[in-house]
Structure formats: structure tokens, C-alpha cells
Scaffold this active site. Sequence first.
Site, PDB file in Angstrom:
ATOM      1  N   THR A 150     -51.128 -36.079  -5.559  1.00 28.19           N
ATOM      2  CA  THR A 150     -52.167 -35.947  -4.533  1.00 28.19           C
ATOM      3  C   THR A 150     -51.607 -36.444  -3.198  1.00 28.19           C
ATOM      4  O   THR A 150     -51.013 -35.688  -2.447  1.00 28.19           O
ATOM      5  CB  THR A 150     -53.434 -36.719  -4.932  1.00 28.19           C
ATOM      6  OG1 THR A 150     -53.072 -38.061  -5.307  1.00 28.19           O
ATOM      7  CG2 THR A 150     -54.122 -36.051  -6.109  1.00 28.19           C
ATOM      8  N   THR A 187     -54.175 -46.403  -9.989  1.00 30.78           N
ATOM      9  CA  THR A 187     -54.584 -45.008  -9.872  1.00 30.78           C
ATOM     10  C   THR A 187     -53.384 -44.157 -10.162  1.00 30.78           C
ATOM     11  O   THR A 187     -52.576 -43.879  -9.291  1.00 30.78           O
ATOM     12  CB  THR A 187     -55.096 -44.674  -8.471  1.00 30.78           C
ATOM     13  OG1 THR A 187     -56.245 -45.438  -8.246  1.00 30.78           O
ATOM     14  CG2 THR A 187     -55.478 -43.217  -8.367  1.00 30.78           C
ATOM     15  N   GLU A 272     -49.003 -45.195  -0.218  1.00 29.76           N
ATOM     16  CA  GLU A 272     -49.506 -44.502   0.959  1.00 29.76           C
ATOM     17  C   GLU A 272     -49.145 -45.252   2.241  1.00 29.76           C
ATOM     18  O   GLU A 272     -49.678 -46.323   2.520  1.00 29.76           O
ATOM     19  CB  GLU A 272     -51.016 -44.318   0.856  1.00 29.76           C
ATOM     20  CG  GLU A 272     -51.419 -43.298  -0.201  1.00 29.76           C
ATOM     21  CD  GLU A 272     -52.908 -43.224  -0.439  1.00 29.76           C
ATOM     22  OE1 GLU A 272     -53.338 -42.287  -1.127  1.00 29.76           O
ATOM     23  OE2 GLU A 272     -53.642 -44.113   0.044  1.00 29.76           O
TER      24      GLU A 272
END
Length: 411
Positions: A150, A187, A272
Site C-alpha cells: 500500500t 500493520t 512511511e
Amino acid sequence: MIDGGVTAASGYVANALSCGIKKPEATRLDLALIYSELPTTSAGTFTTNRVRAACVRVSESHLRRGNIRAIIANSGNANACTGAAGVAVARKECAVVAKHLGLKAAEVAVCSTGVIGLPMPMMRIEPRLPELCADLSADKGHNVASAIITSDTREKEVAVELTIKGKKVRIGSCCKGAGMISPCMATMICLICTDVAVAREDLDALVHEGVEKSFNSITIDGDMSTNDTCLVMANGAAGVSVAPGDADWEKFAAALKFVMLEQAKHIVQDGERVTKFVTVRVVGAPTHAEAKRVAEGVAKSNLVKSSWNGGDPNWGRIIHAVGYSGRRVREEKVDIDIAGLPACRGGAQTTTKSDDLRERVQAREFEILINLNMGAEEHTVYTTDLSPEYVDFNRSEYAYWNQAKQDGLTH
């Protein structure tokens, strides 16, 4: 270390397609399937979040009932917080795949990752399932790794080959994860396939042990997901079986744990918008639980992580996090090393020059070593800094919701 990713081991085939799950016009791969051509033994771990995605509920249920031979996975939509309808969708995906592969629905696991709270766009997924099942190949492991990412900036693949009882065996894996990363679990989706035969109870124990030292020992932002899944299949295609007590059991166990830890590190390194990969190692704790509590407290501290982003060797922020996270910590016993240099001894500053410490924390990777000097237990957590770019990147997911509105999936 070898190439091949999740299909590196014998007897596994895969496929991946573009369904436009997030955006109909998108061409990136977002739906994947892994299939074992032989029966397997299987094990897995899932998020401990009380809010659990439909895919987690269904996969966990199927794994409790027996072993799995296929895993369908998608990116772009988490199928989380979608109620009974979401569970029905996850079950339908398993049933359709099972029908095309000649399996029982309970032999298929399902994994999803993406935006939480939106119904799955089955009008784009379901028509592609027959094609997904029909064009399987051992050469498409990398496509699976591409389809499940993602916010990741790159695919995460690890595969190894080793000799067990005189025969070459393999363990292959792919993984996704870059944000919303916190222990128990992070995650992430990690799919692992091996061609060794292992009894289910032995594999289950080994997987749980490996996860504790890998995916349960990382944090980026301290947020726990609804979809975390680690699934392992062992099909025995190499003609070799292992069990505790065998001469090569420890070798196999070490290889599987190595694959898990490498993937866990890849997740943190690809966090990220992060700029630092930091190892927080706590030693000298009275209990392992205490060591883990302190390591996670430091690794999750926004103040500490912000200082790392600024290249500031602020050991005061580290010791303050040690103090509030540990129940049995004595300030006057705490020693802290930053990137190999003594920064704190007995709870006070050392003679190490601040410029030397600052120079060390400019590096992309470094270690924080904390000695509580109160026992013999230790724990290590892998973490990152916290950057302004991380905040900017995570400010809004409105575009995804707007597409869902066009699809008639939300108001």
C-alpha cells in the site's frame, strides 16, 4: 539468500491481477493468490486489536478448522469495520477460489489491506477471480509482493535455501507494511511458504516464537492495525520432514526466524517517510517483561523519535521514557549508549563530547543501548524516527472515500 520470493519453495504457484480496487482506472496489481499444489500444514498469527477486519476473522476461523492450501490477498481496501456484509464478502472470496482450485472453502485464507471502513468493491473483484485462479505460475511470486503493498515504497521479499538431512530445502516469503506499525502485531501481511514437512503443532509453536522476536518487536508510529496477519504453509514438496529433536531442527527453526526478522526489519526500514532505522536494545532488566516494556516505551516516544529525526542525541528524552515505562527502574543505575558512545552513566551525563554524539546520530542506522543494571534479561525493538513528512503523508485519505462515494459504497 536466494531469489524467488514467496514461490521460491517447491510446489507453490501464484498469480496477481489489477482490479482497480481503489480506483477503476488504476493499472497497478492489487489482487493476488498463492496456492500449494500439495496438502500443507499451516500456522498463523493475527492482530490482537479488539477491532478486527473481516478477513482476519475468516482466516482465523479457517485455520482453527484445519490447514490452508491457498491465500487470496488484496490491497486498496482493508475490509475492516464492514460488519456482517464484510464477513460475507471474505467468505465468498474463499468459496469462489476454493471452487476453482478444487478445495474446500476452509482451505483458503484471505488477507486484505488498505482503507478501513469502506465496503469491498466486489463488482470489480469477483469477475476477475476465475482468471486469477487459472493462470497460476511459480514465476509470479514477485507479482504477489507487488499486489499487496500500500504505502510501501518497494516490494519486500526474502527467500533462503538450506540443507536438511542432505537435501536442499527452501523458505520463501513476501511481506507488506510501512505505516500503522506497532507490536502485537504491526500493520503488516507476511506470507511464508516452505517445502519442508512439519507437524502442525510444531510449526505453530515455531511461528509464534518467531513472530514474538520479529513482528512483535517493531514499531514505527505506535498504531496497531485491524488486519495484521502472518501465515505460514509447509507442503513437504522437498521430500524432507523435520521435528524437534532432529539434528537439523534448530537449523530449520533458525532459518524460518531469520526470514521473519528480515521481513520485520524491511518494514521498519521502509516506514512511511522515515529517515532513521534505530535499534533500541535494553539489557540488565529484572524480567523480560520489564525489558520489553522499557524498550517499547523508548521506541514509541514521540519526543525521542522527533529528536532522532533532527539528529539530536538527546539522552535526557531517552531516560525520561525509560522512567515512565519501567516499573522497576532506578535512575542512578541507568546507563545509555548512543551509537556505541557512552552518553549516560548512573543516570548522569558522561564526558563524551556532544559533537561526537551528534555526529553518530546523523547516520541512517544506529543503536540505542540501555542497561538498567538490575538483572540479566533483555529485549530489542526496531523502530524509526518521526518526521514532519510522516504527518503530512497521513493527513488525509479523502481521495479514497471520494472514489467509494462514486462507486455507491458510501454516502
